[in-house]
Scaffold this active site. Structure first.
Site, mmCIF file in Angstrom:
data_model
loop_
_atom_site.group_PDB
_atom_site.id
_atom_site.type_symbol
_atom_site.label_atom_id
_atom_site.label_comp_id
_atom_site.label_asym_id
_atom_site.label_seq_id
_atom_site.Cartn_x
_atom_site.Cartn_y
_atom_site.Cartn_z
ATOM 1 N N ILE A 1 -2.332 3.095 -3.438
ATOM 2 C CA ILE A 1 -1.475 2.032 -2.907
ATOM 3 C C ILE A 1 -0.005 2.221 -3.294
ATOM 4 O O ILE A 1 0.811 1.349 -3.053
ATOM 5 C CB ILE A 1 -1.962 0.631 -3.350
ATOM 6 C CG1 ILE A 1 -1.962 0.493 -4.877
ATOM 7 C CG2 ILE A 1 -3.331 0.317 -2.747
ATOM 8 C CD1 ILE A 1 -2.174 -0.938 -5.369
ATOM 9 N N SER A 2 0.331 3.360 -3.840
ATOM 10 C CA SER A 2 1.704 3.602 -4.311
ATOM 11 C C SER A 2 2.590 4.139 -3.187
ATOM 12 O O SER A 2 2.246 5.163 -2.571
ATOM 13 C CB SER A 2 1.695 4.614 -5.456
ATOM 14 O OG SER A 2 2.992 5.130 -5.673
ATOM 15 N N PRO A 3 3.749 3.514 -2.957
ATOM 16 C CA PRO A 3 4.658 4.075 -1.958
ATOM 17 C C PRO A 3 5.166 5.447 -2.353
ATOM 18 O O PRO A 3 5.393 6.308 -1.495
ATOM 19 C CB PRO A 3 5.794 3.050 -1.897
ATOM 20 C CG PRO A 3 5.771 2.359 -3.218
ATOM 21 C CD PRO A 3 4.327 2.318 -3.613
ATOM 22 N N ALA B 1 -1.997 6.768 -7.320
ATOM 23 C CA ALA B 1 -2.510 5.474 -6.887
ATOM 24 C C ALA B 1 -2.443 5.455 -5.367
ATOM 25 O O ALA B 1 -1.381 5.712 -4.793
ATOM 26 C CB ALA B 1 -1.683 4.335 -7.477
ATOM 27 N N TYR C 1 2.758 8.020 -1.396
ATOM 28 C CA TYR C 1 2.949 8.283 0.042
ATOM 29 C C TYR C 1 4.116 9.248 0.240
ATOM 30 O O TYR C 1 4.012 10.234 0.979
ATOM 31 C CB TYR C 1 3.179 6.974 0.796
ATOM 32 C CG TYR C 1 3.755 7.154 2.181
ATOM 33 C CD1 TYR C 1 3.133 7.978 3.124
ATOM 34 C CD2 TYR C 1 4.939 6.522 2.551
ATOM 35 C CE1 TYR C 1 3.670 8.163 4.392
ATOM 36 C CE2 TYR C 1 5.483 6.692 3.820
ATOM 37 C CZ TYR C 1 4.832 7.520 4.739
ATOM 38 O OH TYR C 1 5.368 7.692 5.995
#
Length: 197
Positions: free
Chosen positions: A11-13, A9, A16
Site C-alpha cells: 500500500i506504499s506510494p 508495503a 509504487y
C-alpha cells in the site's frame, strides 16, 4: 552472489514509484533479491513512525504534494488520494509471498502491478479478483491467491520482525548482504552504485 532483501508495503506510494527498478538493478549486478512484504503500520509503531492519517496537517499536505511531484518526475500516473487507501495489505502481501515461493513468474512485476492497481488504477488490492489479475499478469497461477494463507501470514509476521532487527523503518527499504541499507525509491540509484562497488 550478492543479495538484496527488499522490504516493501503493497500500500506504499513509494513502492509504487519504485516499480520494477529494484529488480532491474539486481539483474544488472547478477544479484538475487528477496521480496519481503510487511505490515507498514506495524513497522511505524515499532520504530517511531507516525501513520499518515495521524500526522500534523502540514505534513499530510506536503505528503500529497510530494506524491504528485514524484509522479511527474518519474512520468507515471498517480491518484494521490486513491479510492481504496488505506486498505488491508495482508491479502496482497500473502500473494507476493506465495508467488515468490511458487516461482515461475516475475515477482518484481507482481509487486509493481499490485502497487499500481492501488495508486494508479483505483482498485482495492485487498480483493481476490484484483490480486488474481495481478498474479496472472505477472505470469503466476491466479489460484495462488487462495493458497498458502497460513504460511503467508507467518512469513508476513516474520518479515516485520526481521525488518525491525535489520534497522528498517520504512518502505521501500533495501538491505544488502554486506549490511548496507537504503531507504526510499529515490535511493535506488545509490543501491545501484553500492552494488557496482
Amino acid at each position: 552472489m550478492p543479495h538484496i532483501d527488499y522490504y516493501l508495503a503493497t500500500i506504499s506510494p513509494n513502492c509504487y514509484f519504485a516499480g520494477t527498478r529494484p529488480a532491474e538493478v539486481a539483474a544488472k549486478h547478477g544479484c538475487t533479491i528477496t521480496y519481503r512484504p510487511l505490515d507498514i503500520m506495524g513497522l511505524f509503531a515499532r520504530t517511531g513512525g507516525t501513520p499518515p492519517g495521524q500526522r500534523h496537517p502540514s505534513r499530510q499536505e506536503y505528503r500529497l504534494i510530494e506524491i504528485e511531484r514524484t509522479a511527474e518526475l518519474l512520468g507515471v500516473s498517480v491518484n494521490a488520494k486513491p479510492a481504496f487507501w488505506p486498505t488491508n495489505p495482508a491479502p496482497s502481501s500473502y500473494a507476493v509471498i506465495a508467488a515468490q515461493a511458487a516461482g515461475g513468474g516475475d515477482v518484481g512485476a507482481l509487486v509493481a502491478g499490485l502497487t499500481a492497481a492501488c495508486w494508479r488504477d483505483e482498485k482495492n488490492i485487498a480483493e481476490d479478483e484484483v490480486i488474481k489479475a495481478c498474479l496472472e499478469s505477472a505470469g503466476f497461477d491466479p489460484s495462488l491467491a487462495d493458497s498458502g494463507l497460513l504460511s503467508g501470514a507467518e512469513a508476513y509476521e516474520a518479515n516485520l520482525e526481521d525488518a525491525v532487527n535489520a534497522g528498517v523503518f520504512g518502505a521501500p527499504f533495501f538491505v544488502t548482504d554486506d549490511g548496507a541499507r537504503f531507504w526510499g525509491q529515490d535511493r535506488i540509484d545509490a543501491l545501484d552504485r553500492h552494488l557496482a562497488g
